[in-house]
Write an enzyme that holds these catalytic residues in place. Structure first.
Site, short mmCIF file in Angstrom:
data_model
loop_
_atom_site.label_atom_id
_atom_site.label_comp_id
_atom_site.label_asym_id
_atom_site.label_seq_id
_atom_site.Cartn_x
_atom_site.Cartn_y
_atom_site.Cartn_z
N ASP A 107 17.03 13.09 23.73
CA ASP A 107 17.00 14.30 24.56
C ASP A 107 15.56 14.58 25.00
O ASP A 107 14.68 14.77 24.16
CB ASP A 107 17.58 15.48 23.78
CG ASP A 107 17.97 16.62 24.71
OD1 ASP A 107 18.10 16.38 25.92
OD2 ASP A 107 18.13 17.75 24.21
N HIS A 132 11.43 25.45 32.14
CA HIS A 132 12.02 25.75 30.84
C HIS A 132 10.94 25.71 29.74
O HIS A 132 10.85 26.62 28.93
CB HIS A 132 13.13 24.74 30.53
CG HIS A 132 13.67 24.83 29.14
ND1 HIS A 132 14.49 25.86 28.72
CD2 HIS A 132 13.52 24.01 28.06
CE1 HIS A 132 14.82 25.67 27.44
NE2 HIS A 132 14.24 24.57 27.02
N GLU A 175 22.58 24.74 26.63
CA GLU A 175 21.49 24.20 27.44
C GLU A 175 22.09 23.39 28.58
O GLU A 175 22.89 22.48 28.35
CB GLU A 175 20.54 23.34 26.60
CG GLU A 175 19.72 24.17 25.62
CD GLU A 175 18.61 23.40 24.92
OE1 GLU A 175 18.69 22.14 24.88
OE2 GLU A 175 17.67 24.05 24.42
N GLU A 187 22.00 20.62 31.05
CA GLU A 187 21.25 19.36 31.18
C GLU A 187 22.02 18.37 32.03
O GLU A 187 23.25 18.42 32.15
CB GLU A 187 21.02 18.74 29.79
CG GLU A 187 20.24 19.64 28.85
CD GLU A 187 19.56 18.89 27.71
OE1 GLU A 187 19.33 17.66 27.86
OE2 GLU A 187 19.28 19.54 26.69
N ASP A 192 23.84 20.88 25.77
CA ASP A 192 23.22 20.65 24.45
C ASP A 192 23.20 21.98 23.69
O ASP A 192 22.19 22.68 23.63
CB ASP A 192 21.79 20.11 24.67
CG ASP A 192 21.07 19.82 23.38
OD1 ASP A 192 21.74 19.52 22.38
OD2 ASP A 192 19.82 19.90 23.38
N LYS A 232 20.81 21.33 16.65
CA LYS A 232 21.24 20.64 17.87
C LYS A 232 22.33 19.61 17.61
O LYS A 232 22.75 18.94 18.54
CB LYS A 232 20.04 19.89 18.46
CG LYS A 232 18.86 20.76 18.81
CD LYS A 232 19.00 21.34 20.18
CE LYS A 232 17.71 21.98 20.63
NZ LYS A 232 17.83 22.45 22.01
CA CA Z 1 18.11 19.98 24.86
#
Ligand code: CA
Length: 438
Positions: free
Chosen positions: A138, A145, A210, A212, A244, A264
């Site tokens: 990742d 961000h 998140e 992504e 995520d 995570k």
């Molecule tokens: Ca992430």
């Protein structure tokens, strides 16, 4: 520059009406891949290609005998439950299969009835992950961000000194990556809120998403050999959407000194569709580095990367709460941004990942990092939108949120649209937060 071909012709129409509608994610110029089976059936999962509101079953297509030569090689590599074998084929095989599918679906094609017999309505299917994910890395490539999050902890010095030199990343966990629609329970973890004397084990209270973009690797590289920047495109099979999910309170206590771990790795949601790199060729755009920022080192720099390294791809986050479902409301938009704001290109991410000789393999997933745009309402996480939980966000039905509640469904959408009536979409990437297990 980027080479466009017959499959990018914006005037091309399909004999399948639903592929010609202005609001479809899957016109004939897209042809994204998935792994599917009829819902609640005993069938095995197999590889399919999205077209309008249907999927072409590639196994059935192979049996129909419509293809021969080089496209047949690609089709034969697709006779698996997932896409890894096709992803491992040379770039030329991917292109010839795409061209053959395009020609078979185009208005005026021969053999229409034999191809039509291979269609399955998307409404009738369930999906699994399109490929078996090998390693998952990742990145952290949105400077907007990184700056917003850094400002919460270090207002005077939000970006660390390496940020503008290195596409920053960590190695994630692939076992907990799930396909869109698969829900998960709020995770437990060690929490140590300010003012407490000791950490405790409890359900996460600051659960976040998140936004992504996922990059799926096709042919990899030999251990010890890097992939030069301008060769990366032949190694990227395609793109997907990635949520995520992040437990901010678990993360705050565990992340030093080695970075994210359990905050995570309880769930990451992937869209069922892989939009191929080739389908996105018309939507590439220039990549620039502000002149006052450090310019990339030589291995991360090329004229091609400057001309066409970025993607003009809209990205959107929506939230649907339990109450909205009961009230029959539409989901509430939380943010809308564009992937072109990314500080590093996907080619730079791959070139950097392999510069040490680290080998990538077919089915590896790279996350772009949370994508936030330059303005606050383009933020790709609640951490940013709520300014660390200090500011409540009002949803379209009047409900308020700082972080996610049980029953909340987060929906990511992504699409490329150059205004000519063609929309190359990614389908929905959705997941619902279930209550913590007792
Ligand atoms: Ca992430």
């Amino acid at each position: 520059m980027v080479e466009l071909n017959e499959t990018h012709d914006p005037t091309a129409k399909s004999w399948l009406d639903s592929a010609n509608r202005a609001d479809t994610d899957f016109p004939i110029q897209n042809l994204p891949y998935c792994s599917f089976k009829r819902r609640a059936s005993e069938e095995g999962y197999r590889v399919g290609v999205g077209i309008g509101d249907q999927i072409i079953d590639l196994k059935a297509l192979a049996c129909s005998g419509v293809f021969s030569g080089s496209p047949l090689k690609g089709l034969e590599a697709s006779l698996q439950s997932q896409l890894n074998l096709l992803m491992a084929q040379p770039h030329e095989i991917w292109c010839s299969l795409r061209l053959a599918l395009f020609r078979a679906l185009r208005q005026g094609a021969g053999e229409v009835e034999r191809v039509r017999e291979c269609l399955v309505p998307q409404q009738e299917v369930e999906y699994q992950l399109p490929c078996q994910i090998g390693d998952y890395t990742d990145f952290y490539c949105s400077i907007h961000h990184a700056t917003a999050v850094g400002s919460l902890f270090r207002p005077d010095n939000p970006l660390l000194p390496n940020y503008k030199w290195i596409p920053i990343a960590y190695h994630g966990r692939s076992s907990s990556i799930v396909v869109s629609g698969q829900n998960f329970h709020r995770p437990h973890g060690q929490l140590f809120p300010p003012g407490s004397e000791y950490p405790t084990l409890a359900p996460c209270k600051r659960l976040d998403y998140e936004l992504e973009v996922g990059i799926l690797i096709g042919g990899g590289n030999t251990l010890g050999r890097s992939i030069p920047l301008d060769e990366v495109d032949k190694h990227i099979f395609g793109y997907c959407l990635l949520n995520d999910w992040s437990a901010r309170d678990i993360q705050a206590w565990e992340y030093q000194p080695l970075g994210p771990f359990l905050a995570k790795s309880f769930a990451s949601t992937l869209s069922p569709w892989i939009v191929t790199n080739e389908a996105l060729a018309p939507y590439r755009c220039t990549w620039n580095r502000p002149k006052d920022d450090p310019q990339p080192l030589v291995y991360l720099e090329s004229p091609f990367n400057r001309q066409a390294g970025a993607f003009d791809m809209d990205l959107q986050v929506l939230l649907e709460t339990d109450q909205m479902r009961k009230q029959g409301c539409e989901p509430s938009q939380l943010s809308h941004t564009n992937f072109r704001h990314c500080y590093w290109t996907t080619a730079q991410m791959v070139a950097h990942h392999t510069v040490s000789g680290c080998n990538l393999q077919p089915g590896d997933l790279l996350g772009s990092g949370t994508q936030s745009g330059p303005s606050p309402e383009e933020a790709g996480s609640l951490l940013e939108l709520s300014q660390g939980g200090k500011h409540q966000i009002e949803l379209c039905n009047g409900e308020l949120r700082t972080f996610l509640e049980d029953g909340d469904t987060v929906i990511l959408r992504g699409w490329c649209d150059s205004g000519n009536g063609i929309r190359i979409g990614f389908g929905d990437c959705r997941g619902t937060v279930l209550p913590a297990r007792c």
